[in-house]
Design a protein around this motif. Structure first.
Motif, PDB file in Angstrom:
ATOM      1  N   THR A  56      37.534   3.750  47.610  1.00  0.00           N
ATOM      2  CA  THR A  56      37.051   4.750  46.657  1.00  0.00           C
ATOM      3  C   THR A  56      37.282   4.234  45.245  1.00  0.00           C
ATOM      4  OG1 THR A  56      37.611   6.537  48.194  1.00  0.00           O
ATOM      5  CG2 THR A  56      37.300   7.132  45.881  1.00  0.00           C
ATOM      6  N   ARG A  57      36.251   4.317  44.410  1.00  0.00           N
ATOM      7  CA  ARG A  57      36.378   3.878  43.026  1.00  0.00           C
ATOM      8  C   ARG A  57      36.654   5.078  42.123  1.00  0.00           C
ATOM      9  NH1 ARG A  57      32.061   2.333  40.572  1.00  0.00           N
ATOM     10  NH2 ARG A  57      33.321   1.661  38.828  1.00  0.00           N
ATOM     11  N   VAL A  58      37.722   4.992  41.347  1.00  0.00           N
ATOM     12  CA  VAL A  58      38.096   6.064  40.425  1.00  0.00           C
ATOM     13  C   VAL A  58      38.175   5.486  39.018  1.00  0.00           C
ATOM     14  CG1 VAL A  58      39.874   7.727  39.769  1.00  0.00           C
ATOM     15  CG2 VAL A  58      39.339   7.365  42.189  1.00  0.00           C
ATOM     16  N   ALA A  59      37.455   6.081  38.100  1.00  0.00           N
ATOM     17  CA  ALA A  59      37.547   5.707  36.687  1.00  0.00           C
ATOM     18  C   ALA A  59      38.635   6.552  36.042  1.00  0.00           C
ATOM     19  CB  ALA A  59      36.217   5.936  35.982  1.00  0.00           C
ATOM     20  N   VAL A  60      39.448   5.923  35.199  1.00  0.00           N
ATOM     21  CA  VAL A  60      40.555   6.606  34.530  1.00  0.00           C
ATOM     22  C   VAL A  60      40.337   6.480  33.026  1.00  0.00           C
ATOM     23  CG1 VAL A  60      43.056   6.819  34.325  1.00  0.00           C
ATOM     24  CG2 VAL A  60      42.053   5.924  36.446  1.00  0.00           C
ATOM     25  N   VAL A  61      39.935   7.580  32.393  1.00  0.00           N
ATOM     26  CA  VAL A  61      39.631   7.579  30.963  1.00  0.00           C
ATOM     27  C   VAL A  61      40.799   8.192  30.200  1.00  0.00           C
ATOM     28  CG1 VAL A  61      38.132   8.533  29.169  1.00  0.00           C
ATOM     29  CG2 VAL A  61      37.146   7.673  31.302  1.00  0.00           C
ATOM     30  N   SER A  62      41.323   7.422  29.254  1.00  0.00           N
ATOM     31  CA  SER A  62      42.444   7.885  28.431  1.00  0.00           C
ATOM     32  C   SER A  62      42.042   7.836  26.966  1.00  0.00           C
ATOM     33  CB  SER A  62      43.664   6.995  28.674  1.00  0.00           C
ATOM     34  OG  SER A  62      44.680   7.253  27.731  1.00  0.00           O
ATOM     35  N   ALA A  63      42.292   8.946  26.258  1.00  0.00           N
ATOM     36  CA  ALA A  63      41.908   9.021  24.846  1.00  0.00           C
ATOM     37  C   ALA A  63      43.110   8.944  23.913  1.00  0.00           C
ATOM     38  CB  ALA A  63      41.131  10.307  24.578  1.00  0.00           C
ATOM     39  N   ALA A 116      29.552  -1.328  29.211  1.00  0.00           N
ATOM     40  CA  ALA A 116      30.285  -1.655  30.435  1.00  0.00           C
ATOM     41  C   ALA A 116      31.264  -0.545  30.813  1.00  0.00           C
ATOM     42  CB  ALA A 116      31.021  -2.983  30.264  1.00  0.00           C
ATOM     43  N   ALA A 117      31.941   0.019  29.806  1.00  0.00           N
ATOM     44  CA  ALA A 117      32.886   1.111  30.069  1.00  0.00           C
ATOM     45  C   ALA A 117      32.158   2.343  30.595  1.00  0.00           C
ATOM     46  CB  ALA A 117      33.652   1.452  28.790  1.00  0.00           C
ATOM     47  N   ILE A 118      31.013   2.659  29.995  1.00  0.00           N
ATOM     48  CA  ILE A 118      30.226   3.796  30.461  1.00  0.00           C
ATOM     49  C   ILE A 118      29.780   3.584  31.896  1.00  0.00           C
ATOM     50  CG2 ILE A 118      28.009   4.986  30.163  1.00  0.00           C
ATOM     51  CD1 ILE A 118      28.363   4.579  27.129  1.00  0.00           C
ATOM     52  N   GLU A 119      29.364   2.371  32.209  1.00  0.00           N
ATOM     53  CA  GLU A 119      28.916   2.062  33.574  1.00  0.00           C
ATOM     54  C   GLU A 119      30.049   2.240  34.574  1.00  0.00           C
ATOM     55  OE1 GLU A 119      25.862   0.868  36.270  1.00  0.00           O
ATOM     56  OE2 GLU A 119      25.859   1.576  34.196  1.00  0.00           O
ATOM     57  N   GLN A 120      31.260   1.835  34.191  1.00  0.00           N
ATOM     58  CA  GLN A 120      32.416   2.035  35.071  1.00  0.00           C
ATOM     59  C   GLN A 120      32.618   3.506  35.388  1.00  0.00           C
ATOM     60  OE1 GLN A 120      35.490  -0.020  32.741  1.00  0.00           O
ATOM     61  NE2 GLN A 120      35.816  -1.379  34.488  1.00  0.00           N
ATOM     62  N   VAL A 121      32.425   4.352  34.391  1.00  0.00           N
ATOM     63  CA  VAL A 121      32.679   5.783  34.562  1.00  0.00           C
ATOM     64  C   VAL A 121      31.574   6.446  35.376  1.00  0.00           C
ATOM     65  CG1 VAL A 121      32.888   7.990  33.344  1.00  0.00           C
ATOM     66  CG2 VAL A 121      34.090   5.961  32.490  1.00  0.00           C
ATOM     67  N   VAL A 122      30.336   6.229  35.009  1.00  0.00           N
ATOM     68  CA  VAL A 122      29.240   6.983  35.645  1.00  0.00           C
ATOM     69  C   VAL A 122      28.949   6.512  37.069  1.00  0.00           C
ATOM     70  CG1 VAL A 122      28.218   7.552  33.417  1.00  0.00           C
ATOM     71  CG2 VAL A 122      27.389   5.548  34.680  1.00  0.00           C
ATOM     72  N   THR A 123      29.394   5.317  37.444  1.00  0.00           N
ATOM     73  CA  THR A 123      29.161   4.830  38.805  1.00  0.00           C
ATOM     74  C   THR A 123      30.369   5.025  39.714  1.00  0.00           C
ATOM     75  OG1 THR A 123      29.850   2.572  38.234  1.00  0.00           O
ATOM     76  CG2 THR A 123      27.500   3.110  38.009  1.00  0.00           C
ATOM     77  N   ALA A 124      31.446   5.599  39.179  1.00  0.00           N
ATOM     78  CA  ALA A 124      32.655   5.813  39.974  1.00  0.00           C
ATOM     79  C   ALA A 124      32.465   6.953  40.965  1.00  0.00           C
ATOM     80  CB  ALA A 124      33.839   6.106  39.051  1.00  0.00           C
ATOM     81  N   ASP A 125      33.333   6.987  41.970  1.00  0.00           N
ATOM     82  CA  ASP A 125      33.311   8.091  42.932  1.00  0.00           C
ATOM     83  C   ASP A 125      34.033   9.312  42.382  1.00  0.00           C
ATOM     84  OD1 ASP A 125      32.038   6.626  45.125  1.00  0.00           O
ATOM     85  OD2 ASP A 125      33.893   5.468  45.179  1.00  0.00           O
ATOM     86  N   THR A 136      47.122   9.522  42.790  1.00  0.00           N
ATOM     87  CA  THR A 136      45.849   9.529  43.511  1.00  0.00           C
ATOM     88  C   THR A 136      45.790   8.379  44.504  1.00  0.00           C
ATOM     89  OG1 THR A 136      44.682  10.572  41.655  1.00  0.00           O
ATOM     90  CG2 THR A 136      43.340   9.350  43.244  1.00  0.00           C
ATOM     91  N   ALA A 137      46.249   7.205  44.088  1.00  0.00           N
ATOM     92  CA  ALA A 137      46.268   6.047  44.991  1.00  0.00           C
ATOM     93  C   ALA A 137      47.134   6.335  46.217  1.00  0.00           C
ATOM     94  CB  ALA A 137      46.770   4.814  44.250  1.00  0.00           C
ATOM     95  N   ARG A 138      48.266   7.013  46.003  1.00  0.00           N
ATOM     96  CA  ARG A 138      49.121   7.365  47.146  1.00  0.00           C
ATOM     97  C   ARG A 138      48.399   8.326  48.079  1.00  0.00           C
ATOM     98  NH1 ARG A 138      53.032   7.667  43.012  1.00  0.00           N
ATOM     99  NH2 ARG A 138      52.961   9.951  43.001  1.00  0.00           N
ATOM    100  N   GLU A 139      47.690   9.300  47.503  1.00  0.00           N
ATOM    101  CA  GLU A 139      46.959  10.268  48.320  1.00  0.00           C
ATOM    102  C   GLU A 139      45.879   9.595  49.157  1.00  0.00           C
ATOM    103  OE1 GLU A 139      47.083  13.555  49.009  1.00  0.00           O
ATOM    104  OE2 GLU A 139      49.015  13.585  47.971  1.00  0.00           O
ATOM    105  N   LEU A 140      45.259   8.566  48.605  1.00  0.00           N
ATOM    106  CA  LEU A 140      44.167   7.886  49.294  1.00  0.00           C
ATOM    107  C   LEU A 140      44.666   6.723  50.146  1.00  0.00           C
ATOM    108  CD1 LEU A 140      41.499   7.860  46.453  1.00  0.00           C
ATOM    109  CD2 LEU A 140      41.702   9.450  48.366  1.00  0.00           C
ATOM    110  N   GLY A 141      45.988   6.591  50.275  1.00  0.00           N
ATOM    111  CA  GLY A 141      46.545   5.561  51.120  1.00  0.00           C
ATOM    112  C   GLY A 141      46.303   4.153  50.620  1.00  0.00           C
ATOM    113  N   GLY A 142      46.144   4.024  49.310  1.00  0.00           N
ATOM    114  CA  GLY A 142      45.924   2.697  48.741  1.00  0.00           C
ATOM    115  C   GLY A 142      44.490   2.231  48.787  1.00  0.00           C
ATOM    116  N   GLU A 143      43.606   2.975  49.469  1.00  0.00           N
ATOM    117  CA  GLU A 143      42.206   2.582  49.570  1.00  0.00           C
ATOM    118  C   GLU A 143      41.439   3.050  48.330  1.00  0.00           C
ATOM    119  OE1 GLU A 143      40.841   0.726  52.074  1.00  0.00           O
ATOM    120  OE2 GLU A 143      42.923   0.503  52.703  1.00  0.00           O
ATOM    121  N   VAL A 144      41.863   2.553  47.180  1.00  0.00           N
ATOM    122  CA  VAL A 144      41.250   3.004  45.934  1.00  0.00           C
ATOM    123  C   VAL A 144      41.209   1.853  44.937  1.00  0.00           C
ATOM    124  CG1 VAL A 144      43.476   3.826  45.066  1.00  0.00           C
ATOM    125  CG2 VAL A 144      41.360   4.758  44.119  1.00  0.00           C
ATOM    126  N   GLU A 145      40.127   1.802  44.181  1.00  0.00           N
ATOM    127  CA  GLU A 145      39.986   0.848  43.082  1.00  0.00           C
ATOM    128  C   GLU A 145      39.998   1.635  41.784  1.00  0.00           C
ATOM    129  OE1 GLU A 145      36.479  -1.966  41.209  1.00  0.00           O
ATOM    130  OE2 GLU A 145      36.576  -1.713  43.393  1.00  0.00           O
TER     131      GLU A 145
END
Length: 201
Positions: free
Chosen positions: A3-10, A66-75, A29-38
């Protein structure tokens, strides 16, 4: 399946309590997903000038694109902002202003915020949640606010960890398409009032 998760910090400073909260939400979140997360981290302070230029020209610079693409294509999305003047920061809002309409529609979102005092905690509900509702995202019920007093003093960090874990459980469940485990209700197994009265006689 990863699972791909984007993490946006302001956060504006470096290091930043906003980024620290984002990191802890991501780790939970990574712990909840059992490590199956990017995890793809986007620090908006690195794109501040490009965001201003995008507002003026309508076109993102390559790094911002590139940053926008990371966010909008994430799960899913973890979005964390500092609270200024009882609302999200201008930098945070500007990033979501430059996204294409509907680019975050139906995306699971976990929201968080940091501030100097607990008085600003409701900004998550009256400002941040409506923003993502407008974008038609699916925001998890628990939003995580961290005030200065939440970082490690007098057991406060334990309470913050509890909120982070609860929010991450809801977020993970949403990402995996299952229902989150509801906390047990201590009042579900009670004696009816009529039985209590009868026992007195």
């Amino acid at each position: 399946m990863t699972t791909r998760v984007a993490v946006v910090s302001a956060g504006l400073s470096q290091p930043s309590s906003t980024r620290l909260l984002a990191d802890r939400l991501a780790a939970a979140t990574a712990r909840e997903l059992g490590g199956e997360v990017e995890l793809d981290f986007v620090d908006l302070r690195d794109h501040a000038r490009d965001l201003a230029d995008n507002l003026l020209t309508g076109f993102p610079a390559p790094a911002l694109r590139a940053a926008i693409e990371q966010v909008v294509t994430a799960d899913g999305l973890i979005a964390v902002t500092p609270i200024f003047s009882a609302s999200y920061s201008g930098l945070f809002k500007t990033f979501f202003d430059v996204l294409e309409p509907d680019s975050l529609a139906a995306m699971p979102v976990l929201t968080g915020a940091t501030g100097g005092t607990e008085r600003h905690s409701l900004a998550l509900e009256h400002a941040v949640r409506p923003l993502f509702a407008y974008l038609r995202s699916i925001v998890v019920p628990t939003a995580v606010y961290a005030a200065s007093t939440d970082w490690g003093a007098n057991g406060a960090d334990k309470a913050l960890n509890h909120r982070i874990d609860r929010a991450a459980a809801e977020f993970g469940a949403l990402l995996l398409g299952r229902s989150a485990t509801r906390p047990s209700d201590p009042y579900t197994d009670t004696t009816p009032f009529e039985d209590l009265l009868a026992a007195q006689h």
